[in-house]
Design an enzyme around this catalytic site. Structure first.
Site, short mmCIF file in Angstrom:
data_model
loop_
_atom_site.label_atom_id
_atom_site.label_comp_id
_atom_site.label_asym_id
_atom_site.label_seq_id
_atom_site.Cartn_x
_atom_site.Cartn_y
_atom_site.Cartn_z
N GLY A 1 -11.51 57.17 16.75
CA GLY A 1 -12.81 57.36 17.39
C GLY A 1 -13.01 56.63 18.71
N GLU B 1 -5.11 52.82 21.27
CA GLU B 1 -6.31 53.16 22.05
C GLU B 1 -6.66 52.03 23.04
OE1 GLU B 1 -8.48 54.30 18.43
OE2 GLU B 1 -9.08 56.11 19.48
N ALA C 1 -1.81 46.78 14.86
CA ALA C 1 -1.71 47.86 13.86
C ALA C 1 -3.01 48.64 13.72
CB ALA C 1 -1.29 47.28 12.51
N GLY D 1 -6.16 52.19 16.81
CA GLY D 1 -6.97 51.44 17.77
C GLY D 1 -6.14 50.56 18.69
N GLU E 1 -4.50 57.95 12.06
CA GLU E 1 -5.84 58.03 11.44
C GLU E 1 -6.00 59.19 10.46
OE1 GLU E 1 -5.28 56.92 14.41
OE2 GLU E 1 -6.70 55.32 14.87
#
Ligand code: COA
Length: 655
Positions: free
Chosen positions: A505, A477, A425, A474, A497
């Site tokens: 990021g 990502e 998550a 993330g 995000e």
């Protein structure tokens, strides 16, 4: 998966076990057996109550609720279990009674029907001693409330077939439980902690009152031992289980006599506490910590369970704020020594460490590792946070990959998530508040979290992401840096995000555009509007390489993909990439949530600059810095605070 389960015993926990099974497997046929028709009627009405509440809270729809109530029957006649493929005994903790029940059961069910007992303390070796076909039997120990508490101990009974333990583990994992495989010793793993914690609290009554002890204990646990004993009417249980331990392992386990003469303790509810004089509090704290450390080292020295399972189980099943091994890690070595020495003095006989204390701390806490046909399968396991990533977890994954990547016996790696709901998550939002208003710290956090991802970029051996559910922020990502992605049909990806007032990021503003340039407009929508990308659409865009019908096929598919890539895989393009323009849009997410225009402006600028960056590394650095900028906005403060407070953020107020 089982098709027809019988639960024997309609008392406190049996119906809850049945309800968990029916909620997870609505097609299942469930039979509840008890000698008392009144108990069966009460169990069935408890089912109706639970489904009503689940409906009212929106946790189930009408159709699901109806399915849970279908195919559930109660009976006082054992003949009703004849066709069952799994019988779970949940009767009173009495050896003779349990053996009698198993004789009744075995006389009726097929020889390959699984038989498990929900005992919390009696070793499998003893309760199944008279069973004719032992290979199909073991203990599955649930925790209250069994329909919601995910923990379940699965006991490695020496006569049970290894495939039985593997099957139970698999069934539990795939029905939302947290199976903890434990040795067949009295009280298994978690009740050794719980029973001795309660017994020690009672032993301390010559120094402090129950309310004082619960108040001190609340530093370590959500509800103090006396409060829990009241709730569970647990005094006789401690007498019984600690007598068992004392008879087998020594007098130091003998239960406090006071358990025999007290019905209810005068204590405080969780969240409340009484003042405790400092010296008294210190003495109580030392003993409570001492017993936790002593039991933990004993469990680990005797390999009753693994350190990761022990900590996870203590938090999940017993409500500790941190597991005993984490407590040991977080206290100075000298303090741990002092506490243990004091315990040895005051409670002679209690187990003491057999190794250097630091030796207990070397293990993977947040990941599981399996080997399948020369492929290391790394499972992210933080069920309490839907496998959210933090630096400790990424460091563990990286260390594992480094350990095996030069091993000629290892073809490659699969990364997947634990449980039925989430691959991952996203980054752990709990760690974000410390970064707010600190641009450099936030940018550095992104760089640090990226160490694993940058390593993946350069690897020769393939790493395949196996998405078993949602892959958010993330988590996506991480998946997009793996060399291929496979997913179950039910999986989906999202970059939420901006709905938290921050930016993704660690690559999402960079990698998708260089890796799948034809899907650029889809990624624009994911980044700017938090649009979901479902597995099927991801397959058609080439983001995902293959779909599995469900989680039972997923890992085999991922392993096959690793083997197919064994001789080479593609790399993320280093060169700049052209982007479609950002279409003007209202600052709203796909679900209609108002977003922060400031965050969106930072996002668009970072995506555009990163696309023009001459190298992948330069583009990623733009992402880290942009995340740092976003952490200094009022929108980030609002978004992160709102998540912590479980409310929708109000970006209108902050811009
Ligand atoms: N970081 C830390 N904890 C997280 C998390 C994350 N990224 N995502 C979920 N969790 C925690 C929740 O806080 C909750 O903890 P609690 O039981 O102590 O309250 C637990 O995981 C279960 O999540 P919950 O929200 O109860 O499940 P749900 O099914 O109702 O909702 C999500 C699932 C994923 C929609 C929701 O948890 C969510 O929005 N998470 C944040 C996702 C995100 O923005 N990720 C990107 C981060 S950069």
């Amino acid at each position: 998966m089982p098709r027809h389960v019988a639960v024997i015993g309609a008392g406190a926990i049996g119906p809850d076990i049945g309800y968990y099974l029916k909620s997870a497997l609505p097609e299942l046929k469930l039979t509840i057996i008890d000698i008392s028709q009144a108990a069966i009627d009460a169990a069935l009405s408890r089912f109706a109550d639970y489904t009503r509440k689940a409906l009212a809270k929106g946790k189930m729809n009408q159709q699901q609720a109806a399915a849970v109530m279908l195919q559930v029957q109660g009976s006082t006649d054992y003949d009703a279990i004849k066709a069952c493929d799994w019988v779970i005994e949940a009767a009173t903790e009495n050896l003779t009674l349990k053996r009698r029940i198993f004789a009744e059961v075995e006389a009726r069910v097929a020889v390959d029907a699984v038989i498990t007992s929900n005992t919390s303390s009696l070793p499998a070796e003893r309760i199944f001693a008279e069973l004719r076909h032992k290979a199909r039997a073991t203990v599955t120990h649930f925790f209250a409330p069994a329909w919601r508490n995910p923990a379940v101990e699965v006991i490695e009974y020496s006569a049970a077939a290894p495939e039985l333990v593997a099957w139970l583990r698999w069934v539990f994992c795939n029905t939302g439980k947290l199976p903890l495989v434990t040795k067949d010793v009295p009280c298994f793993m978690l009740d050794r902690i719980f029973d001795n914690w309660c017994n020690e609290a009672a032993m301390l009554l010559d120094q402090a009152s129950a309310a004082e002890i619960d108040s001190v204990a609340s530093e370590l646990v959500h509800a103090g031992p006396f409060f829990v004993l009241n709730l569970a009417r647990g005094n006789p249980i401690i007498t019984e289980t600690n007598t068992l331990q004392a008879d087998e392992e020594g007098e130091h386990y003998r239960p406090a006599l006071i358990f025999r003469s007290v019905d209810q303790w005068l204590t405080v509810a969780p969240g409340k506490r009484v003042e405790v004089p400092a010296a008294k509090a210190a003495a109580v704290r030392d003993r409570l910590l001492g017993i936790l450390l002593s039991q933990a080292v004993d469990i680990l020295d005797r390999t009753i369970g693994t350190p990761a399972d022990l900590d996870l189980g203590c938090c999940t099943a017993l409500g500790f704020k941190a597991g005993p091994v984490a407590l040991l890690r977080d206290m100075p070595n000298t303090e741990a020594q002092r506490i243990l020495e004091r315990l040895a003095l005051e409670r002679p006989g209690m187990p003491m460490p057999q190794r250097e204390l630091s030796a207990y701390l070397r293990f993977e806490r947040h990941v599981l590792v399996d080997d399948l046909d020369g492929v290391k399968v790394i499972t992210l396991r933080r069920p309490e946070a839907l496998n959210a990533l933090h630096d400790e977890m990424t460091d563990e994954i990286l260390a594992l990959i480094r350990r095996y990547e030069d091993d000629p016996a290892v073809t490659g790696f699969v990364i997947t998530g634990y449980g039925t709901k989430a691959f991952c998550a996203g980054a752990d939002i709990g760690r974000f508040p410390s970064m707010l208003d600190n641009r450099d710290a936030a940018a550095q956090y992104s760089r640090d979290c990226s160490r694993l991802l940058v390593h993946l970029d350069a690897m020769q051996k393939p790493v395949v992401a196996a998405l078993n559910g949602m892959a958010l922020g993330g988590g996506f990502e991480l998946a997009m840096r793996c060399h291929a992605l496979v997913a179950t049909e039910q999986s989906w990806m999202q970059l939420p995000e901006v709905s938290l007032g921050i930016l993704p990021g660690i690559g999402a503003m960079v990698v998708p555009y260089r890796r799948w340039p034809l899907a650029a407009s889809t990624f624009h929508a994911m980044l700017r509007r938090c649009e979901k990308l479902k597995a099927r659409q991801a397959l058609s865009l080439g983001v995902v390489d293959a779909l599995a019908k469900d989680s039972s096929e997923l890992i085999a598919l991922a392993v096959a993909r690793v083997q197919a890539l064994a001789h080479g895989h593609g790399r993320i393009a280093d060169a700049p990439v052209a982007l479609p323009a950002f279409e003007p849009m209202a600052a709203k997410s796909a679900s209609g949530m108002a977003l922060s225009p400031t965050t969106l402006a930072l996002l668009e600028r970072a995506v555009q600059q990163a696309a023009q960056a001459p190298t992948l590394a330069a583009a990623l650095e733009i992402g880290y810095l942009a995340f740092g900028d976003s952490a200094c906005t009022a929108a980030a403060r609002e978004g992160i605070t709102a998540f912590g407070e479980r409310r929708a953020p109000d970006f209108a107020a902050v811009g």
